[in-house]
Design a protein around this motif. Structure first.
Motif, PDB file in Angstrom:
ATOM      1  N   ARG A  47       0.815  -1.220   0.000  1.00 15.07           N
ATOM      2  CA  ARG A  47       0.000   0.000   0.000  1.00 15.07           C
ATOM      3  C   ARG A  47       0.842   1.261   0.000  1.00 15.07           C
ATOM      4  N   TYR A  48       2.123   1.149   0.371  1.00 14.00           N
ATOM      5  CA  TYR A  48       3.001   2.312   0.364  1.00 14.00           C
ATOM      6  C   TYR A  48       3.570   2.618  -1.010  1.00 14.00           C
ATOM      7  N   THR A  49       3.466   1.663  -1.928  1.00 10.40           N
ATOM      8  CA  THR A  49       4.080   1.851  -3.243  1.00 10.40           C
ATOM      9  C   THR A  49       3.059   1.757  -4.359  1.00 10.40           C
ATOM     10  N   ALA A  50       1.816   2.044  -4.061  1.00  2.00           N
ATOM     11  CA  ALA A  50       0.764   1.954  -5.081  1.00  2.00           C
ATOM     12  C   ALA A  50       1.038   2.929  -6.211  1.00  2.00           C
ATOM     13  N   GLY A  51       0.722   2.485  -7.426  1.00  2.00           N
ATOM     14  CA  GLY A  51       0.830   3.384  -8.569  1.00  2.00           C
ATOM     15  C   GLY A  51       2.095   3.213  -9.375  1.00  2.00           C
ATOM     16  N   GLU A  52       3.007   2.314  -8.935  1.00  2.00           N
ATOM     17  CA  GLU A  52       4.219   2.100  -9.714  1.00  2.00           C
ATOM     18  C   GLU A  52       4.009   0.950 -10.684  1.00  2.00           C
ATOM     19  N   LEU A  59       8.563  -4.285  -8.103  1.00  2.00           N
ATOM     20  CA  LEU A  59       8.560  -5.477  -7.258  1.00  2.00           C
ATOM     21  C   LEU A  59       9.520  -5.297  -6.089  1.00  2.00           C
ATOM     22  N   PHE A  60      10.730  -4.818  -6.364  1.00  2.00           N
ATOM     23  CA  PHE A  60      11.713  -4.617  -5.292  1.00  2.00           C
ATOM     24  C   PHE A  60      11.255  -3.533  -4.322  1.00  2.00           C
ATOM     25  N   ASP A  61      10.677  -2.454  -4.844  1.00  2.00           N
ATOM     26  CA  ASP A  61      10.178  -1.392  -3.972  1.00  2.00           C
ATOM     27  C   ASP A  61       9.151  -1.949  -2.986  1.00  2.00           C
ATOM     28  N   ALA A  62       8.177  -2.681  -3.522  1.00  2.00           N
ATOM     29  CA  ALA A  62       7.137  -3.241  -2.663  1.00  2.00           C
ATOM     30  C   ALA A  62       7.710  -4.291  -1.725  1.00  2.00           C
ATOM     31  N   ALA A  63       8.574  -5.157  -2.245  1.00  2.00           N
ATOM     32  CA  ALA A  63       9.114  -6.253  -1.440  1.00  2.00           C
ATOM     33  C   ALA A  63       9.901  -5.751  -0.243  1.00  2.00           C
ATOM     34  N   CYS A  64      10.683  -4.683  -0.419  1.00  2.00           N
ATOM     35  CA  CYS A  64      11.502  -4.191   0.690  1.00  2.00           C
ATOM     36  C   CYS A  64      10.639  -3.633   1.808  1.00  2.00           C
ATOM     37  N   GLY A 144       4.705  18.878   3.928  1.00  2.00           N
ATOM     38  CA  GLY A 144       4.438  18.538   5.315  1.00  2.00           C
ATOM     39  C   GLY A 144       3.260  17.605   5.499  1.00  2.00           C
ATOM     40  N   ARG A 145       2.626  17.192   4.401  1.00  2.00           N
ATOM     41  CA  ARG A 145       1.494  16.267   4.467  1.00  2.00           C
ATOM     42  C   ARG A 145       1.797  14.928   3.805  1.00  2.00           C
ATOM     43  N   ARG A 146       2.715  14.925   2.831  1.00  2.00           N
ATOM     44  CA  ARG A 146       3.007  13.702   2.091  1.00  2.00           C
ATOM     45  C   ARG A 146       4.327  13.087   2.534  1.00  2.00           C
ATOM     46  N   THR A 147       4.320  11.767   2.669  1.00  2.00           N
ATOM     47  CA  THR A 147       5.537  11.018   2.986  1.00  2.00           C
ATOM     48  C   THR A 147       6.375  10.856   1.711  1.00  2.00           C
ATOM     49  N   PRO A 148       7.629  10.412   1.833  1.00  2.00           N
ATOM     50  CA  PRO A 148       8.408  10.154   0.621  1.00  2.00           C
ATOM     51  C   PRO A 148       7.737   9.176  -0.338  1.00  2.00           C
ATOM     52  N   ALA A 149       7.066   8.156   0.198  1.00  2.00           N
ATOM     53  CA  ALA A 149       6.370   7.202  -0.679  1.00  2.00           C
ATOM     54  C   ALA A 149       5.225   7.873  -1.423  1.00  2.00           C
ATOM     55  N   VAL A 159       9.827   4.626  -5.179  1.00  2.00           N
ATOM     56  CA  VAL A 159       9.859   4.936  -3.753  1.00  2.00           C
ATOM     57  C   VAL A 159      11.297   4.955  -3.246  1.00  2.00           C
ATOM     58  N   PHE A 160      12.090   3.976  -3.660  1.00  2.00           N
ATOM     59  CA  PHE A 160      13.469   3.947  -3.182  1.00  2.00           C
ATOM     60  C   PHE A 160      14.235   5.187  -3.628  1.00  2.00           C
ATOM     61  N   GLY A 161      14.030   5.617  -4.878  1.00  2.00           N
ATOM     62  CA  GLY A 161      14.711   6.820  -5.353  1.00  2.00           C
ATOM     63  C   GLY A 161      14.354   8.032  -4.512  1.00  2.00           C
TER      64      GLY A 161
END
Length: 227
Positions: A47-52, A59-64, A144-149, A159-161
């Protein structure tokens, strides 16, 4: 992407599924799931990497994230609906997780900015600042409202980038994390703090910071337009 509590258990289950050549869906808490075909991971959703969309990066972004998620893994046997151009083994996922952790820790050895909303600091405490294109994008969009993901999703980046870029910005004292219950807006002149001192002190909320320097952000925006 902190040192995960659940990584050992999730990897142990993935190794077992690989050894037995099983197929099905491995859910990790309420964070997401792996799809496994013949023992190999063919898809991962988080759920943190939705949209990729780009495999195998997505796959690696979600898996980590999944490897570090809380909650016991639950496997349901059955056919899977997705496939991957390059199925991934549990050992490959473990190596990629270690590689990413090492890169993140080398940029800034604190995970405080990984999952919290981030906002630019107002005052830059150095004469010259060098930014990558992605770091400039993050500074222009960090509210201030959005996380890096969430920034990664909205900017169409991995997300990793974004995590790596945000940690670099944190190391340069250019962004700060906004704690739950704290405001990105200043509490008043007396509440201002030096960003280089306690940017990631885990004790008290940072509700005394000044807002972002919008003149600086406009200069960054103008510089990007000229590129």
């Amino acid at each position: 992407m902190t040192a995960p509590h659940g990584a050992g258990e999730v990897l142990r289950v993935l190794h077992g599924l690989e050894r037995d050549g099983r197929s099905g869906v491995l859910r990790v808490g309420d964070v997401g799931s792996f799809e496994v075909a013949g023992g190999a991971v063919v898809h991962a959703e988080c759920r943190y990497t939705a949209g990729e969309w780009a495999e195998p990066i997505a796959l690696f972004d979600a898996a980590c994230f999944l490897l570090g998620a809380e909650g016991a893994p639950r496997f349901a046997e059955g056919p899977v609906s997705r496939g991957a151009a390059r199925p991934v083994t549990a050992a490959t996922l473990a190596c990629e997780l270690r590689r990413r952790r090492d890169l993140l820790d080398a940029a800034w050895p604190s995970a405080d900015v990984d999952a919290a909303p981030v906002v630019p600091v107002r005052r830059v405490r150095r004469q010259r600042v060098f930014l990558t294109g992605l770091q400039a994008e993050i500074l222009l969009n960090a509210d201030g409202r959005r996380t890096p993901a969430e920034l990664a999703r909205d900017l169409g980046r991995t997300v990793f980038g974004c995590l790596l870029s945000v940690r670099g910005l944190a190391a340069a004292s250019l962004v700060r994390a906004v704690r739950p219950g704290a405001s990105a807006e200043p509490a008043g002149p007396a509440g201002r703090r030096e960003p280089s001192r306690d940017l990631f002190d885990c004790g008290t909320p940072r509700d005394g910071w000044a807002p972002a320097d919008h003149q600086l952000l406009e200069r960054l925006r103008a510089a990007l337009v000229e590129l």
